[in-house]
Write a protein that holds these residues in place. Sequence first.
Motif, PDB file in Angstrom:
ATOM      1  N   ARG A  97     -15.466  94.953 -11.494  1.00 14.48           N
ATOM      2  CA  ARG A  97     -14.427  94.739 -10.258  1.00 14.48           C
ATOM      3  C   ARG A  97     -13.823  93.724 -11.113  1.00 14.48           C
ATOM      4  NH1 ARG A  97     -15.522  94.548  -4.578  1.00 14.48           N
ATOM      5  NH2 ARG A  97     -13.208  93.716  -4.342  1.00 14.48           N
ATOM      6  N   PRO A  98     -13.344  93.201 -12.139  1.00 17.69           N
ATOM      7  CA  PRO A  98     -12.647  91.870 -12.765  1.00 17.69           C
ATOM      8  C   PRO A  98     -11.093  92.015 -12.529  1.00 17.69           C
ATOM      9  CG  PRO A  98     -12.572  93.209 -14.652  1.00 17.69           C
ATOM     10  CD  PRO A  98     -13.537  93.686 -13.060  1.00 17.69           C
ATOM     11  N   MET A  99     -10.364  90.462 -12.233  1.00 12.74           N
ATOM     12  CA  MET A  99      -9.412  90.720 -12.010  1.00 12.74           C
ATOM     13  C   MET A  99      -8.598  90.186 -12.676  1.00 12.74           C
ATOM     14  SD  MET A  99      -9.184  89.903  -8.233  1.00 12.74           S
ATOM     15  CE  MET A  99     -10.342  89.314  -6.203  1.00 12.74           C
ATOM     16  N   GLU A 100      -8.062  90.909 -12.239  1.00 13.33           N
ATOM     17  CA  GLU A 100      -6.548  91.349 -13.889  1.00 13.33           C
ATOM     18  C   GLU A 100      -5.094  90.642 -12.995  1.00 13.33           C
ATOM     19  OE1 GLU A 100      -7.046  95.406 -14.940  1.00 13.33           O
ATOM     20  OE2 GLU A 100      -9.116  94.147 -16.518  1.00 13.33           O
ATOM     21  N   ARG A 101      -3.588  91.143 -14.383  1.00 10.16           N
ATOM     22  CA  ARG A 101      -2.541  90.427 -14.301  1.00 10.16           C
ATOM     23  C   ARG A 101      -2.537  89.149 -12.806  1.00 10.16           C
ATOM     24  NH1 ARG A 101      -1.466  96.165 -13.833  1.00 10.16           N
ATOM     25  NH2 ARG A 101      -0.528  96.226 -12.152  1.00 10.16           N
ATOM     26  N   VAL A 102      -3.035  87.951 -13.528  1.00 16.24           N
ATOM     27  CA  VAL A 102      -3.430  87.136 -12.448  1.00 16.24           C
ATOM     28  C   VAL A 102      -1.869  85.989 -12.733  1.00 16.24           C
ATOM     29  CG1 VAL A 102      -4.858  84.961 -11.774  1.00 16.24           C
ATOM     30  CG2 VAL A 102      -6.086  86.637 -12.362  1.00 16.24           C
ATOM     31  N   ASN A 103      -1.191  86.365 -11.659  1.00 15.21           N
ATOM     32  CA  ASN A 103      -0.450  85.082 -11.125  1.00 15.21           C
ATOM     33  C   ASN A 103      -0.528  84.171 -10.727  1.00 15.21           C
ATOM     34  OD1 ASN A 103       2.486  84.375 -12.201  1.00 15.21           O
ATOM     35  ND2 ASN A 103       3.330  86.245 -10.616  1.00 15.21           N
ATOM     36  N   PHE A 104       0.278  82.583 -10.026  1.00 21.68           N
ATOM     37  CA  PHE A 104      -0.372  81.416  -9.618  1.00 21.68           C
ATOM     38  C   PHE A 104       1.929  81.732  -9.179  1.00 21.68           C
ATOM     39  CE2 PHE A 104      -3.942  80.492 -11.845  1.00 21.68           C
ATOM     40  CZ  PHE A 104      -4.648  79.924 -10.784  1.00 21.68           C
ATOM     41  N   LEU A 105       1.249  81.579  -7.498  1.00 19.05           N
ATOM     42  CA  LEU A 105       3.240  82.044  -6.925  1.00 19.05           C
ATOM     43  C   LEU A 105       2.905  80.720  -5.765  1.00 19.05           C
ATOM     44  CD1 LEU A 105       1.958  85.494  -5.271  1.00 19.05           C
ATOM     45  CD2 LEU A 105       4.090  84.441  -7.239  1.00 19.05           C
ATOM     46  N   GLU A 106       4.171  80.034  -5.384  1.00 18.89           N
ATOM     47  CA  GLU A 106       4.312  79.165  -4.712  1.00 18.89           C
ATOM     48  C   GLU A 106       3.919  77.587  -5.303  1.00 18.89           C
ATOM     49  OE1 GLU A 106       4.278  80.425  -0.284  1.00 18.89           O
ATOM     50  OE2 GLU A 106       5.113  82.288  -0.881  1.00 18.89           O
ATOM     51  N   LYS A 110      -0.604  80.198  -4.076  1.00 16.48           N
ATOM     52  CA  LYS A 110      -1.175  81.003  -3.640  1.00 16.48           C
ATOM     53  C   LYS A 110      -1.351  82.157  -5.354  1.00 16.48           C
ATOM     54  CE  LYS A 110       0.895  82.428   0.369  1.00 16.48           C
ATOM     55  NZ  LYS A 110       1.970  82.965   1.388  1.00 16.48           N
ATOM     56  N   VAL A 111      -2.000  83.199  -5.428  1.00 12.56           N
ATOM     57  CA  VAL A 111      -2.255  83.648  -6.350  1.00 12.56           C
ATOM     58  C   VAL A 111      -2.120  85.453  -5.865  1.00 12.56           C
ATOM     59  CG1 VAL A 111      -4.648  83.368  -5.991  1.00 12.56           C
ATOM     60  CG2 VAL A 111      -3.796  84.373  -8.657  1.00 12.56           C
ATOM     61  N   SER A 112      -1.675  86.168  -6.773  1.00 10.31           N
ATOM     62  CA  SER A 112      -1.839  87.626  -7.406  1.00 10.31           C
ATOM     63  C   SER A 112      -2.364  87.881  -8.030  1.00 10.31           C
ATOM     64  CB  SER A 112      -0.360  88.024  -7.626  1.00 10.31           C
ATOM     65  OG  SER A 112       0.637  87.488  -8.068  1.00 10.31           O
ATOM     66  N   ALA A 113      -2.602  89.328  -8.059  1.00 10.06           N
ATOM     67  CA  ALA A 113      -3.819  90.073  -8.737  1.00 10.06           C
ATOM     68  C   ALA A 113      -4.394  91.537  -8.621  1.00 10.06           C
ATOM     69  CB  ALA A 113      -4.984  88.829  -8.788  1.00 10.06           C
ATOM     70  N   VAL A 216      -2.596  89.459  -2.592  1.00 12.96           N
ATOM     71  CA  VAL A 216      -1.972  87.757  -2.599  1.00 12.96           C
ATOM     72  C   VAL A 216      -2.750  87.265  -1.991  1.00 12.96           C
ATOM     73  CG1 VAL A 216      -0.499  85.886  -2.523  1.00 12.96           C
ATOM     74  CG2 VAL A 216       0.876  88.399  -3.229  1.00 12.96           C
ATOM     75  N   PHE A 217      -3.844  86.275  -2.933  1.00 15.07           N
ATOM     76  CA  PHE A 217      -5.133  85.232  -2.367  1.00 15.07           C
ATOM     77  C   PHE A 217      -4.715  84.097  -1.959  1.00 15.07           C
ATOM     78  CE2 PHE A 217      -6.957  88.297  -4.911  1.00 15.07           C
ATOM     79  CZ  PHE A 217      -7.792  89.002  -3.951  1.00 15.07           C
ATOM     80  N   LEU A 218      -4.450  83.553  -1.042  1.00 13.29           N
ATOM     81  CA  LEU A 218      -4.183  81.902  -0.928  1.00 13.29           C
ATOM     82  C   LEU A 218      -4.899  80.790  -1.788  1.00 13.29           C
ATOM     83  CD1 LEU A 218      -4.423  81.509   3.123  1.00 13.29           C
ATOM     84  CD2 LEU A 218      -2.616  81.721   1.303  1.00 13.29           C
TER      85      LEU A 218
END
Length: 438
Positions: A97-106, A110-113, A216-218
Motif C-alpha cells: 500500500r504505497p502512498m501515491e499522488r502526494v500533495n502538500f496542502l495549507e 496537511k498532505v493529501s494522497a 488528507v493527513f495532518l
Amino acid sequence: MSVKSCCIYSTGVISILTLIAGIVLVLSQVFQNILNAKIKKEIVLRNGTHAFDVWENPPPPVYMQFYFFNVTNPAEVLKGERPAVLEVGPYTYREFRPMERVNFLENGTKVSAVNTKTYVFQSDMSKGPESDLIRTVNIPAMTVMEKFKDTSVIANLISSYMKSVNEGLFTTHTVGELLWGYEDGLLKAMKVVDPTLDDVFGLFYKQNATDDGEYVFLTGQQSYKDFAVIDQWKGQRSIYAIYEEEISVMGVPGYRFSPPSKVFANTTENAGFCSPPGNCLGSGVLQVSACKQDAPIVMSSPHFYQADEKFVKDIFGMKPNKEQHETIIDINPLTGIVLQAAKRLQVNVFVEKIPVFSQTGDIRTLVFPVLYLNESIVIDEVSAKQLQVIVAEGNIVVNIPFMLIGLGILLGVIFMVAQCRQRIPESSSAERQPLLKS
C-alpha cells in the motif's frame, strides 16, 4: 582555614547550587523543550525526514485476513430456525500500500494522497487455498429481491427465472470468487431491466490494485502529536478512536486507542444511515446500502462485538471477544509513531421473508454474517530497536534535572556528615590512648 575545611564547605556550596539548578530546570522544562524540538523536527510528514519515508512506503508488512461464516443448516433456516454458522479462516493476503499522488496542502500542515492497495495471497499463513468452498447468503439475489419486492410484475418474473435456474437464498462459491468476483447469472439476466448493472459480484471486486479514495493527513508541522492523523477521507471525517490503556509492543511503550461503541450506534450519531429514514436496526450495526449500490449490506464489529445482544443470539456460532474482535491502534506517545494496528470489521447482509419470493421461505428477519476481516500491521524489529533507543535517550534527557536534584541531595548528605566529623575534638582521640610508664 585548612584545606580540609575548604573542601567541606565547597561541597556544601556545590550541593546547594546543584539542587537549585535541578529545581529550576524542572520548573522551566528546558530539557523537555529540547527533546520536543528534536521530535518536532523529525516526526513530521515532510520530504527528507525518516518519518515521511516510512509513511510513504511502510517497511513492516501489512496483512489482510478474511474469516468466512459457512452456513451449516440452510434448509432449516428457510423453515424459520436459527441459523448456525461455522467460522472458517483465516485466508491471508499480503497487502502492498504505497502512498501515491502526494500533495502538500495549507503551507505543509496537511498532505493529501491516495493509497493504492494490492493483495497477494499467502498460502503459508492461510487455513486453505482460495479454491475452498463457502456456503453463504446469496447477496446478488437478496439485493435484487429487496430492490423489486414492491414491483409485483417484475418481482414475479424474477422469481420465476430464479426457479428455472434453481437459484435460491443461499449459494456456494470459492473464497477467491466471493472476494474478488464471479459472473452472476441473475445479475446478467437483470441487465435487460437495467443495462447499467455489473454482472460480476465480489465483496472486494475492483478493489485489488486500486485505491479507495483520497485521504488528507495532518503532517505534524503544527503539533507532532498530530503526526499522520487522518483528517479527511473522500472529503468527510473518518471514524475516530479514544484512549483505552497503556501497552508495550516489542519493548516500546505505547497508548492504545479504539473506536467507542457509539461509532456503530444507529440510533444516535449514525441515524442518517438508517434506511428508510427512522428504520434503524439497533446499536452495534451500521447500514451501508447507500454506499454499496443498494445492496443490503450491514457493517459491524466481528461476531457483533459491542452490538445489541439480540444480534449475537440470532446466530448460533457468534462468540464476541474483546481481544480478537476489537479495532485498535497503538501509538508511541513520545514520537507519535504507530506501533501496532488492527482494523476489524464484519460484513453482514440484511435478510427477511419477502412473500412474493418463495426463495426466502419462512426465514426470520436477520442481520446475517458473511465474513469479517482483520487488517493488521506490527512495527518491524529494526524500527522497534531504533525506537527503543529514541525512547531511552528521551527518558535520560527528561530526567537530567531530577538527576541533578538527586546529586545535590547526595552532596548535601556528604557535607553534613563531614561537618559532624570535623566538630569532634582532635584531642579526644588522643586522650583515649594509654599513658607511657615513666
